[in-house]
Write a protein that holds these residues in place. Structure first.
Motif, short mmCIF file in Angstrom:
data_model
loop_
_atom_site.label_atom_id
_atom_site.label_comp_id
_atom_site.label_asym_id
_atom_site.label_seq_id
_atom_site.Cartn_x
_atom_site.Cartn_y
_atom_site.Cartn_z
N MET A 167 0.85 -1.15 -0.02
CA MET A 167 -0.06 -0.15 0.11
C MET A 167 0.90 1.30 -0.11
SD MET A 167 -3.11 0.98 2.44
CE MET A 167 -3.90 -0.40 2.33
N LEU A 168 1.83 1.22 0.92
CA LEU A 168 2.90 2.40 0.91
C LEU A 168 3.39 2.65 -0.51
CD1 LEU A 168 4.56 1.82 4.19
CD2 LEU A 168 3.23 3.70 3.71
N GLY A 169 3.71 1.55 -1.29
CA GLY A 169 4.25 1.53 -2.62
C GLY A 169 3.26 2.16 -3.61
N MET A 170 1.98 1.79 -3.50
CA MET A 170 0.96 2.55 -4.42
C MET A 170 0.93 4.01 -4.27
SD MET A 170 -2.08 -0.21 -4.59
CE MET A 170 -2.48 -0.41 -3.02
N VAL A 171 0.95 4.25 -2.64
CA VAL A 171 0.86 5.85 -2.50
C VAL A 171 2.01 6.71 -3.11
CG1 VAL A 171 0.41 7.58 -0.88
CG2 VAL A 171 -0.76 5.44 -0.65
N GLN A 172 3.37 5.82 -2.77
CA GLN A 172 4.44 6.70 -3.20
C GLN A 172 4.56 6.61 -4.75
OE1 GLN A 172 7.35 5.12 -5.02
NE2 GLN A 172 8.72 6.59 -4.60
N GLU A 173 3.98 5.64 -5.41
CA GLU A 173 4.03 5.83 -6.94
C GLU A 173 2.93 7.02 -7.50
OE1 GLU A 173 1.90 3.28 -10.58
OE2 GLU A 173 2.84 2.01 -8.84
N LEU A 174 1.88 6.98 -6.65
CA LEU A 174 0.87 8.35 -7.23
C LEU A 174 1.48 9.54 -6.82
CD1 LEU A 174 -2.39 6.80 -5.62
CD2 LEU A 174 -1.79 7.13 -8.07
N CYS A 175 2.24 9.67 -5.72
CA CYS A 175 2.69 10.98 -5.43
C CYS A 175 3.98 11.35 -6.29
CB CYS A 175 3.38 10.97 -3.91
SG CYS A 175 2.01 10.84 -2.72
#
Length: 256
Positions: A219-227
């Motif tokens: 999940m952290l990876g998904m948010v990091q990618e979006l940011c």
């Protein structure tokens, strides 16, 4: 009577008693039993309706209710519940709501169990807007969907690209005393990731942490990618540091 596509059987009193007392009667045998009797009771119909529910036989379940009325019998609460359950497992939400309307007219108790089967029909059919209407009706009656129903709805909305609805369901569940779990947040986050909603995703991440639910590396990876894609370098780097502090490597898959 409605055509049952079954030959009429002559059952003796002893066999009828045994069949009614058993728990493993098939819906086909049940229809044959009703066909053989001149004056079947509500109890007998309920036994067959229950067999239809367990087998997902929504069509005979629905017309058995009509048949009871034609014979001058009053379906009781269990009659309606079994018919709605049969519709629920097969995704027949229109028929489930039709039976529900009859149940209302008969002034039988409507509870989470009944609406749960209607919700199940909407879920199986993938009709998430109808599911929302079902939730709304439940809430007007001071009934609350359970977490499993909420999570299915969140996931379904995400699949349909309805990220706003998915996100609102997480917040709504929490406001009604149904505490969202990791699955709730994960499904909503996937909906936001799919819709490229970086700010909303970061906000949901913070909400999740505040609720004491660990996000996990995927999940952290998904948010990091979006940011990163949104040009929010500061937030992206902050999440990378969080991944590193947790001994996690960005990009690794997370087992669940």
């Amino acid at each position: 009577m409605h055509p049952k596509q079954l030959s009429t059987r002559s059952l003796g009193r002893e066999m009828i008693t045994t069949t009614l007392g058993g728990e493993d009667m098939s819906w086909q045998d049940g229809l044959a039993l009703l066909e053989s009797l001149e004056s079947p009771s509500v109890e007998m119909y309920n036994k067959v309706l229950r067999a239809c529910a367990l087998s997902g036989q929504w069509e005979p379940g629905c017309w058995l209710l009509d048949e009871m009325v034609e014979l001058g019998l009053d379906p009781d609460r269990q009659s309606f519940v079994s018919a709605i359950e049969a519709c629920g497992t097969q995704g027949r939400y229109e028929e489930a709501n039709h039976v529900l309307s009859y149940m209302k007219e008969a002034e039988h108790e409507l509870d989470e169990e009944v609406y749960g089967f209607v919700a199940k029909a909407c879920e199986v059919a993938g009709n998430w807007r109808q599911l929302m209407w079902t939730f709304d009706e439940m809430m007007m009656r001071d009934l609350v969907p359970d977490l499993v129903s909420y999570n299915r709805a969140i996931g379904g909305c995400g699949e349909e690209g309805e990220w706003e609805m998915a996100l609102s369901l997480v917040l709504e569940a929490d406001s009604r005393g149904i505490t969202p779990d990791y699955v709730s947040y994960d499904l909503a986050m996937r909906a936001l990731h799919k819709a490229k909603q970086a700010n909303r995703a970061h906000s949901l991440l913070e909400t999740m942490k505040s609720a004491g639910v660990g996000p996990g590396k995927e999940m952290l990876g998904m948010v990091q990618e979006l940011c990163r894609e949104a040009g929010d370098v500061a937030r992206a780097e902050e999440i990378v540091r969080e991944l590193d502090r947790g001994g996690l490597s960005h990009g690794e898959s997370e087992g669940r």
